[in-house]
Structures are given as C-alpha cells and as structure tokens.
Design a protein around this motif. Structure first.
Motif, PDB file in Angstrom:
ATOM      1  N   LEU A  74       6.349   2.052 -13.765  1.00 16.30           N
ATOM      2  CA  LEU A  74       6.900   1.976 -12.413  1.00 16.30           C
ATOM      3  C   LEU A  74       6.200   0.885 -11.602  1.00 16.30           C
ATOM      4  CD1 LEU A  74       7.382   5.741 -11.416  1.00 16.30           C
ATOM      5  CD2 LEU A  74       9.072   4.140 -12.323  1.00 16.30           C
ATOM      6  N   TYR A  75       4.895   0.785 -11.770  1.00  9.44           N
ATOM      7  CA  TYR A  75       4.145  -0.260 -11.069  1.00  9.44           C
ATOM      8  C   TYR A  75       4.564  -1.646 -11.563  1.00  9.44           C
ATOM      9  CZ  TYR A  75       0.283  -3.219  -9.573  1.00  9.44           C
ATOM     10  OH  TYR A  75      -0.460  -4.228  -9.035  1.00  9.44           O
ATOM     11  N   ASP A  76       4.643  -1.807 -12.887  1.00 10.41           N
ATOM     12  CA  ASP A  76       5.045  -3.102 -13.456  1.00 10.41           C
ATOM     13  C   ASP A  76       6.465  -3.470 -13.028  1.00 10.41           C
ATOM     14  OD1 ASP A  76       2.619  -3.327 -14.711  1.00 10.41           O
ATOM     15  OD2 ASP A  76       3.335  -2.642 -16.667  1.00 10.41           O
ATOM     16  N   ALA A  77       7.335  -2.461 -12.979  1.00  8.56           N
ATOM     17  CA  ALA A  77       8.720  -2.715 -12.567  1.00  8.56           C
ATOM     18  C   ALA A  77       8.777  -3.166 -11.116  1.00  8.56           C
ATOM     19  CB  ALA A  77       9.556  -1.456 -12.761  1.00  8.56           C
ATOM     20  N   ALA A  78       8.030  -2.500 -10.254  1.00  4.66           N
ATOM     21  CA  ALA A  78       8.031  -2.856  -8.830  1.00  4.66           C
ATOM     22  C   ALA A  78       7.564  -4.295  -8.625  1.00  4.66           C
ATOM     23  CB  ALA A  78       7.142  -1.892  -8.057  1.00  4.66           C
ATOM     24  N   LYS A  79       6.573  -4.694  -9.386  1.00  2.00           N
ATOM     25  CA  LYS A  79       6.068  -6.068  -9.291  1.00  2.00           C
ATOM     26  C   LYS A  79       7.096  -7.055  -9.811  1.00  2.00           C
ATOM     27  CE  LYS A  79       1.973  -8.858 -10.248  1.00  2.00           C
ATOM     28  NZ  LYS A  79       0.610  -8.867 -10.863  1.00  2.00           N
ATOM     29  N   ALA A  80       7.704  -6.738 -10.952  1.00  2.00           N
ATOM     30  CA  ALA A  80       8.701  -7.635 -11.547  1.00  2.00           C
ATOM     31  C   ALA A  80       9.922  -7.792 -10.651  1.00  2.00           C
ATOM     32  CB  ALA A  80       9.120  -7.105 -12.916  1.00  2.00           C
ATOM     33  N   LEU A  81      10.282  -6.734  -9.933  1.00  2.00           N
ATOM     34  CA  LEU A  81      11.450  -6.785  -9.056  1.00  2.00           C
ATOM     35  C   LEU A  81      11.134  -7.381  -7.695  1.00  2.00           C
ATOM     36  CD1 LEU A  81      13.036  -3.308  -9.913  1.00  2.00           C
ATOM     37  CD2 LEU A  81      13.783  -5.561 -10.705  1.00  2.00           C
ATOM     38  N   GLY A  82       9.871  -7.739  -7.460  1.00  2.00           N
ATOM     39  CA  GLY A  82       9.500  -8.461  -6.250  1.00  2.00           C
ATOM     40  C   GLY A  82       9.145  -7.616  -5.047  1.00  2.00           C
ATOM     41  N   PHE A  83       8.993  -6.324  -5.222  1.00  2.00           N
ATOM     42  CA  PHE A  83       8.660  -5.472  -4.076  1.00  2.00           C
ATOM     43  C   PHE A  83       7.245  -5.719  -3.574  1.00  2.00           C
ATOM     44  CE2 PHE A  83      12.107  -2.881  -6.007  1.00  2.00           C
ATOM     45  CZ  PHE A  83      12.951  -2.852  -4.911  1.00  2.00           C
ATOM     46  N   ASP A  84       6.380  -6.282  -4.426  1.00  2.00           N
ATOM     47  CA  ASP A  84       5.002  -6.552  -4.031  1.00  2.00           C
ATOM     48  C   ASP A  84       4.884  -7.619  -2.961  1.00  2.00           C
ATOM     49  OD1 ASP A  84       5.944  -8.358  -6.038  1.00  2.00           O
ATOM     50  OD2 ASP A  84       3.892  -9.060  -6.341  1.00  2.00           O
ATOM     51  N   LYS A  85       5.935  -8.377  -2.744  1.00  3.01           N
ATOM     52  CA  LYS A  85       5.894  -9.454  -1.745  1.00  3.01           C
ATOM     53  C   LYS A  85       5.836  -8.907  -0.319  1.00  3.01           C
ATOM     54  CE  LYS A  85       8.367 -12.876  -4.572  1.00  3.01           C
ATOM     55  NZ  LYS A  85       8.361 -12.071  -5.805  1.00  3.01           N
ATOM     56  N   THR A  86       6.444  -7.762  -0.107  1.00  5.21           N
ATOM     57  CA  THR A  86       6.480  -7.184   1.244  1.00  5.21           C
ATOM     58  C   THR A  86       5.958  -5.759   1.303  1.00  5.21           C
ATOM     59  OG1 THR A  86       8.767  -6.463   0.889  1.00  5.21           O
ATOM     60  CG2 THR A  86       8.439  -8.614   1.931  1.00  5.21           C
ATOM     61  N   ARG A  87       5.711  -5.148   0.145  1.00  2.68           N
ATOM     62  CA  ARG A  87       5.332  -3.742   0.103  1.00  2.68           C
ATOM     63  C   ARG A  87       4.038  -3.545  -0.684  1.00  2.68           C
ATOM     64  NH1 ARG A  87       8.500  -0.448   3.473  1.00  2.68           N
ATOM     65  NH2 ARG A  87      10.244  -1.794   4.036  1.00  2.68           N
ATOM     66  N   ASP A  88       3.348  -2.454  -0.375  1.00  3.42           N
ATOM     67  CA  ASP A  88       2.141  -2.104  -1.123  1.00  3.42           C
ATOM     68  C   ASP A  88       2.571  -1.223  -2.295  1.00  3.42           C
ATOM     69  OD1 ASP A  88      -0.283  -1.366  -2.133  1.00  3.42           O
ATOM     70  OD2 ASP A  88      -1.148  -0.716  -0.229  1.00  3.42           O
ATOM     71  N   ILE A  89       2.818  -1.849  -3.423  1.00  8.18           N
ATOM     72  CA  ILE A  89       3.373  -1.107  -4.559  1.00  8.18           C
ATOM     73  C   ILE A  89       2.334  -0.202  -5.227  1.00  8.18           C
ATOM     74  CG2 ILE A  89       5.139  -2.849  -4.991  1.00  8.18           C
ATOM     75  CD1 ILE A  89       3.464  -3.865  -7.331  1.00  8.18           C
ATOM     76  N   ARG A  90       1.061  -0.344  -4.871  1.00  2.21           N
ATOM     77  CA  ARG A  90       0.037   0.538  -5.432  1.00  2.21           C
ATOM     78  C   ARG A  90       0.122   1.936  -4.835  1.00  2.21           C
ATOM     79  NH1 ARG A  90      -5.010  -2.911  -3.712  1.00  2.21           N
ATOM     80  NH2 ARG A  90      -3.681  -2.879  -1.853  1.00  2.21           N
ATOM     81  N   LYS A  91       0.778   2.043  -3.693  1.00  2.00           N
ATOM     82  CA  LYS A  91       0.876   3.326  -2.985  1.00  2.00           C
ATOM     83  C   LYS A  91       2.305   3.868  -3.029  1.00  2.00           C
ATOM     84  CE  LYS A  91      -2.899   2.129   0.178  1.00  2.00           C
ATOM     85  NZ  LYS A  91      -3.291   1.933   1.602  1.00  2.00           N
ATOM     86  N   PHE A  92       2.978   3.675  -4.165  1.00  2.00           N
ATOM     87  CA  PHE A  92       4.366   4.136  -4.234  1.00  2.00           C
ATOM     88  C   PHE A  92       4.446   5.657  -4.112  1.00  2.00           C
ATOM     89  CE2 PHE A  92       3.130   3.656  -8.758  1.00  2.00           C
ATOM     90  CZ  PHE A  92       3.423   4.909  -9.256  1.00  2.00           C
ATOM     91  N   LYS A  93       5.532   6.098  -3.493  1.00  2.00           N
ATOM     92  CA  LYS A  93       5.768   7.526  -3.296  1.00  2.00           C
ATOM     93  C   LYS A  93       7.123   7.895  -3.875  1.00  2.00           C
ATOM     94  CE  LYS A  93       2.922   7.928   0.865  1.00  2.00           C
ATOM     95  NZ  LYS A  93       2.867   8.382   2.282  1.00  2.00           N
ATOM     96  N   PHE A  94       7.219   9.122  -4.358  1.00  2.00           N
ATOM     97  CA  PHE A  94       8.476   9.585  -4.918  1.00  2.00           C
ATOM     98  C   PHE A  94       9.348  10.163  -3.808  1.00  2.00           C
ATOM     99  CE2 PHE A  94       5.370  10.108  -8.459  1.00  2.00           C
ATOM    100  CZ  PHE A  94       5.863   9.075  -9.237  1.00  2.00           C
ATOM    101  N   HIS A  95      10.525   9.588  -3.659  1.00  2.00           N
ATOM    102  CA  HIS A  95      11.463  10.048  -2.644  1.00  2.00           C
ATOM    103  C   HIS A  95      12.182  11.303  -3.129  1.00  2.00           C
ATOM    104  CE1 HIS A  95      14.265  10.037   0.604  1.00  2.00           C
ATOM    105  NE2 HIS A  95      15.297   9.660  -0.133  1.00  2.00           N
ATOM    106  N   ARG A  96      12.848  11.189  -4.263  1.00  2.00           N
ATOM    107  CA  ARG A  96      13.483  12.332  -4.925  1.00  2.00           C
ATOM    108  C   ARG A  96      13.358  12.149  -6.433  1.00  2.00           C
ATOM    109  NH1 ARG A  96      19.581  12.985  -2.965  1.00  2.00           N
ATOM    110  NH2 ARG A  96      19.602  10.808  -3.671  1.00  2.00           N
ATOM    111  N   VAL A  97      13.236  13.274  -7.135  1.00  2.00           N
ATOM    112  CA  VAL A  97      13.195  13.253  -8.603  1.00  2.00           C
ATOM    113  C   VAL A  97      14.087  14.380  -9.093  1.00  2.00           C
ATOM    114  CG1 VAL A  97      11.759  13.362 -10.668  1.00  2.00           C
ATOM    115  CG2 VAL A  97      10.803  12.433  -8.552  1.00  2.00           C
ATOM    116  N   TRP A  98      14.994  14.058 -10.009  1.00  2.00           N
ATOM    117  CA  TRP A  98      15.879  15.103 -10.518  1.00  2.00           C
ATOM    118  C   TRP A  98      16.325  14.780 -11.946  1.00  2.00           C
ATOM    119  CZ3 TRP A  98      17.512  11.326  -7.120  1.00  2.00           C
ATOM    120  CH2 TRP A  98      18.662  10.601  -7.456  1.00  2.00           C
TER     121      TRP A  98
END
Length: 214
Positions: free
Chosen positions: A85-109
């Motif tokens: 999930l961390y590697d994906a967030a970085k690859a998708l570019g979320f690290d440019k504006t977001r702190d991807i080290r502190k990701f939170k789960f919104h919903r899981v099902w």
C-alpha cells in the motif's frame, strides 16, 4: 509494478502463492464465514452489482474490523499487503501532496461474486471528495473464468454508470484477476468488471485508503 492506464495508472503486485498459501487459505475461510453472516445474506445486491447474486460486507465496515479478523498486522501476508500500500501510494504520486506514511483506512470490506454477476462502472470518490484517495483490491479466491477488472477511459464525475458493454473497447483496459493479486488505483478512477462465468465464487478484499496532507 506501476502500470500506466490511460491518463492515470495502477499499481499491480502478485504475492508468492507457494510462500503464503496457508495464509491465503485462512483469509479465504474468514471471508467465506463473514459473507455468510445473516446481515450480509439479508441484503440485496450492492448498487454496483448486476446479474448474478453479489455479496458484500461494505455496510458492516463500521462495525466489523476485517483487518483485525484477518490478523493483517500479525502475519507475513498482512505485512506484505501493508508495504505494498505504501509503495502503491508513492507510485501513484500521492506522496507529492500527502503524508503517505500516515495512511488511514477509510473502509474495508469483502465482496463475493456468483455466476453471471458483474460490477457496473463505478468510482469510489468524486473530484470534490476529501476521502478516500486510493483503493486497493486484493483477490483471495479467483476460479477459472472469474471476472476481471476493467478500467475505463471516461472524463465525467458520475459515481455509477452502466455495464461494461456500454463502453467501447478503446475505452477499456483489462487486468486479469487472480489469487494473491493486489491492484491499487486512484479512488476517482472509473472501473467495472467482466461477467463472472464460473460456478465457484470470486472473493476479494477492498480497502479504501486516505492520506493526511503534508
């Protein structure tokens, strides 16, 4: 592995099935039991499903901690998933504006598709939504002739559209679903599935992830 898809992209990773087979079987058993819960069976098909019977625990996401049931933080398979999930967030570019080290789960099902079922075109977030940012799909049970995931080239912002057949082939990018495969994508990205043609069920875990601003 980052894969460009139209104007965006997706993250795709396959776990070593031989190495994690016992854990995959355990997760399969947990999902099977969860999806037989009376509160799941008493619910009609989810809005995104058409055709055959679909089961989903999405409406129980706030009551049941699926990641805890799967012991994600205690198993090698769970650790693999979290690192991905961390590697994906970085690859998708979320690290440019977001702190991807502190990701939170919104919903899981968990979802299950039966024969004849398909997911109609839908997205998990609109342009003006604050959360979620990323969606991760992990396939636990995928029989032969199981439904595949299809991303769609479409510039609108509607949350739900029609069946895959309403889109031209040039608008479709198909990724095979298989046991132990993880696919991560932007929550705003429109996607659907092909029709599930197996007599055996296809089960997956869906995780919506959010990241705080830097």
């Amino acid at each position: 592995m980052y894969t460009p898809v139209f104007t965006s992209g997706v993250w795709l990773a396959d776990v070593n099935e031989a190495e994690h087979n016992d854990e995959l079987c355990l997760w399969s058993n947990v999902l099977e039991q969860l999806l037989q819960h009376p509160k799941v069976l008493d619910t009609m098909n989810v809005p995104d499903a058409a055709g055959g019977r679909a089961l989903s625990s999405v409406h129980l996401a706030g009551q049941m901690d699926l990641l805890k049931l799967l012991k994600v933080r205690e198993t090698r398979l769970g650790h693999w998933l979290l690192y991905q999930l961390y590697d994906a967030a970085k690859a998708l570019g979320f690290d440019k504006t977001r702190d991807i080290r502190k990701f939170k789960f919104h919903r899981v099902w968990a979802n299950e598709m039966s024969k004849g079922c398909e997911a109609v075109a839908h997205r998990h977030a609109s342009r003006d939504w604050v959360i979620p940012h990323m969606v991760a799909i992990f396939y636990v049970d995928v029989p032969a002739n199981g439904a595949d995931l299809v991303f769609l080239d479409e510039d609108g912002d509607e949350m739900r559209l029609g069946s895959l057949t309403s889109f031209s082939l040039s608008q479709q990018y198909r990724l095979q679903s298989r046991r132990g495969r993880l696919i991560c994508h932007d929550a705003k990205q429109l996607h659907a599935t092909t029709i599930h043609e197996s007599d055996l069920p296809r089960r997956c875990i869906i995780i919506e992830v959010g990241f705080p601003p830097k």
